[in-house]
Design an enzyme around this catalytic site. Structure first.
Site, PDB file in Angstrom:
ATOM      1  N   ASN A 150     -30.875  -4.471  43.383  1.00  0.00           N
ATOM      2  CA  ASN A 150     -31.173  -3.698  44.062  1.00  0.00           C
ATOM      3  C   ASN A 150     -30.966  -2.449  43.096  1.00  0.00           C
ATOM      4  O   ASN A 150     -32.036  -1.285  42.495  1.00  0.00           O
ATOM      5  CB  ASN A 150     -30.747  -3.594  44.658  1.00  0.00           C
ATOM      6  CG  ASN A 150     -31.716  -2.581  46.144  1.00  0.00           C
ATOM      7  OD1 ASN A 150     -32.585  -1.531  45.455  1.00  0.00           O
ATOM      8  ND2 ASN A 150     -31.158  -2.951  47.511  1.00  0.00           N
ATOM      9  N   ASP A 151     -29.781  -1.802  43.036  1.00  0.00           N
ATOM     10  CA  ASP A 151     -29.635  -0.094  41.981  1.00  0.00           C
ATOM     11  C   ASP A 151     -29.560  -0.557  40.641  1.00  0.00           C
ATOM     12  O   ASP A 151     -30.088   0.189  39.975  1.00  0.00           O
ATOM     13  CB  ASP A 151     -28.440   0.009  42.295  1.00  0.00           C
ATOM     14  CG  ASP A 151     -27.280  -0.330  44.385  1.00  0.00           C
ATOM     15  OD1 ASP A 151     -28.634   0.125  44.884  1.00  0.00           O
ATOM     16  OD2 ASP A 151     -26.487  -0.318  44.538  1.00  0.00           O
ATOM     17  N   VAL A 152     -29.536  -1.517  39.801  1.00  0.00           N
ATOM     18  CA  VAL A 152     -29.891  -1.789  39.031  1.00  0.00           C
ATOM     19  C   VAL A 152     -31.264  -1.651  38.221  1.00  0.00           C
ATOM     20  O   VAL A 152     -31.613  -1.248  37.112  1.00  0.00           O
ATOM     21  CB  VAL A 152     -28.715  -2.688  38.050  1.00  0.00           C
ATOM     22  CG1 VAL A 152     -27.110  -2.989  38.240  1.00  0.00           C
ATOM     23  CG2 VAL A 152     -29.791  -3.942  38.308  1.00  0.00           C
ATOM     24  N   ALA A 201     -25.456   1.173  46.996  1.00  0.00           N
ATOM     25  CA  ALA A 201     -25.029   2.766  47.099  1.00  0.00           C
ATOM     26  C   ALA A 201     -25.580   2.556  47.791  1.00  0.00           C
ATOM     27  O   ALA A 201     -25.339   4.024  48.607  1.00  0.00           O
ATOM     28  CB  ALA A 201     -25.541   3.527  45.904  1.00  0.00           C
TER      29      ALA A 201
END
Lengths: 95, 461
Positions: free
Chosen positions: B387-389, B428
């Site tokens: 997700n965040d990456v 996050a």
């Protein structure tokens, strides 16, 4: 310990750390997990200290028992660490 | 110590160095690990030669017990559980050094009734401190990874001042221990404080920051062994300990850099909590869904695919079915690669091990820097549990808490399919704007189940 002996130990510490930084910076990211489990096994070198701590007569003292606990834990670290690292590295194949 | 034993320790140290050096190539890595193990065996045998015969029975017993546990665990553990195993073993290493240091302290003060010289006392205190923090810290990390306690940051008011007070008390107790070694209260205080500090320093750190924590604890376990080397005046402990210490520090740096956060920021913890409230006010994203059959048809029509795996792939155990997807694509001459972000998963290199286990050739696993320019020329990107990456906000939105973090440019591909359980947020706590992009399609459901269906559709085509 004389101050000369201490200085030699510090020499070893500093130079080995620099060597470690140089070597590990070259390990490819693909191998970072086996690197960690392998270095985990190396940190089991405390087993040397644990063996020496067990080298004492009788079971009456606290220090003997602590040595034996340390020996079991360090052995788990060494044997388990090297075995699982080998198991992982065996899987890395190129086709 | 006889010269033969000292030489054996020297050989062991050389083998450790060579073993790590051979880890720089995937081909030679396995041999390197064996050399390192041989070094350990030599060190152990050399030490056993110094042991009184009468102690050998219990030593043998301890070694058999430890080997049995180690072998059992190492052969049984699933590859998805490697972060847990490494965390636990870091803890064992820390506790072993901690116990050796205390054993030496009690031997000298209570059995031999001697006064310990300054350097040794300080080394004992350092070893107890690092060993104790490593032990309880690793156990907390293990429990978080294993899901026994919540993976989200646990914070409370006055946490950092409390840590500071405990650390200052430790320094005070350490100073008094140096002056008066005979008082057991002081050493007990040192033990208790270091164990509590280990717990308190790891509980505020959240699940996705675990790669940093495990690397750091790995480093600590090496440093603890190093401090034990100073107690026993033993070179091989210092060499091996510093190699491990250096290794952990480098991995910690790599992980922090890949998240664009400082080590202090990670250690202070609580990441993602303060921002989630603000992020919730943002405009909600409308996403487009895609079904299994359409996904299969899409795969059938493209000529290049990149898969971006994340922790969700490990949770869903989807790595084997992704290999089947790869085989289907390769049958159709589709170029198939994997893009690996440095912090994907719960420890450095976690994804690589899982994919290697699924029998995927390691030259298909490409690092972020090498693959990021390829995305714009790629027809289809499949994101599995990451997700965040892949959140473009890290590039374009200075308000985002992950702004500045290096990401995989998955959004630049012609089409992006995201395999995801539901519309949850990443670690996050921020919305992923990628999901609302016109070229992005959501494939909802358990990754293993949906991709299995895609593969069987493709087999019928």
């Amino acid at each position: 310990m004389s101050s000369e002996a201490l200085i030699i130990l510090i020499y070893i510490l500093v130079l080995a750390s620099f060597l470690g930084f140089e070597l590990i910076a070259k390990v490819p990211p693909t191998l970072h997990t086996p690197l960690m489990s392998g270095s985990n096994a190396i940190s089991g070198i405390t087993i040397v200290g644990a063996l020496l701590a067990c080298n004492e007569m009788g079971y009456s003292t606290l220090s003997k028992w602590l040595g034996m606990i340390a020996l079991v834990l360090a052995t788990i670290n060494v044997v388990g660490g090297y075995t699982v690292t080998d198991r992982m590295l065996k899987m890395f194949k190129k086709k | 110590m006889s010269i033969a034993i000292l030489l054996a320790y020297l050989i062991a140290s050389i083998l450790f160095v060579l073993g790590i050096k051979m880890m720089n190539k995937t081909k030679s890595a396995r041999q390197g690990n064996r050399l390192s193990a041989l070094g350990m065996l030599i060190a152990i045998v050399a030490t056993l030669l110094q042991i009184e015969v009468i102690s050998l029975v219990e030593i043998f017993g301890c070694i058999v017990l430890g080997s049995a546990i180690g072998l059992y665990y190492a052969n049984k553990v699933e590859m998805t559980k490697m972060p847990e195993m490494v965390a636990l073993f870091n803890g064992f290493g820390g506790l072993a050094s901690f116990a050796v240091a205390l054993s030496d302290f009690f031997l000298r003060t209570e059995v031999n009734m001697e006064s310990i010289e300054l350097v040794t006392v300080i080394s004992i205190i350092v070893s107890v401190f690092i060993g104790g923090v490593t032990f309880t810290g690793s156990i907390v990390a293990f429990l978080k990874l294993n899901g026994n306690i919540s993976g989200s940051p646990i914070t409370f008011k006055g946490q950092h001042p409390l840590n500071l007070i405990l650390f200052i008390s430790f320094l005070a107790a350490a100073t008094f221990t140096v002056i008066d070694q005979s008082d057991p209260i002081l050493i007990i205080a040192l033990i208790v404080i270091s164990l509590i500090l280990g717990i308190l320093t790891v509980i505020p750190i959240g699940g996705a920051d675990m790669p940093v924590v495990i690397s750091l604890l790995n480093s600590y376990s090496g440093m603890a062994a190093c401090a034990t080397g100073f107690i026993l005046n033993n070179n091989v402990l210092i060499v091996a300990g510093s190699l491990v210490g250096a290794s952990g520090i480098i991995l910690t740096q790599i992980m922090c850099k890949a998240m664009n956060r400082s080590l202090i920021n990670v250690l202070l913890g609580g990441f993602g909590q303060s921002v989630s409230a603000a992020a919730a006010d943002g405009p909600s994203i409308t996403v487009k869904e895609i079904g299994v059959e359409e996904t299969a048809m899409l795969f059938d029509s493209v000529s290049s695919v990149i898969v971006v795996p994340g922790y969700g792939m490990a949770v869903a155990q989807a790595q084997h079915v992704i290999r089947e997807l790869m085989e289907q694509c390769e049958k159709r001459n589709i170029d198939f690669k994997f893009a690996i972000h440095p912090v994907a998963g719960r420890m450095p290199g976690h994804m690589n091990v899982l994919l290697a286990e699924a029998n995927i050739s390691y030259d298909k696993l490409i690092e972020m820097e090498s693959i990021n320019d390829d995305f714009q020329n790629t027809d289809l990107v499949l994101i599995v549990g990451a997700n965040d990456v892949v959140n473009p906000a890290a590039r374009n939105n200075p308000q985002s808490p992950i702004y500045g973090m290096p990401i995989l440019n998955a959004d630049k591909a012609r089409t992006v399919i995201v395999s995801k359980r539901s519309m949850g947020k990443g670690y996050a706590g921020v919305e992923n704007e990628l999901f609302g992009y016109p070229n992005c399609l959501m494939l909802f459901g358990d990754a293993k189940q949906t991709i299995t269906k895609v593969v069987s559709e493709m087999k019928e085509m």
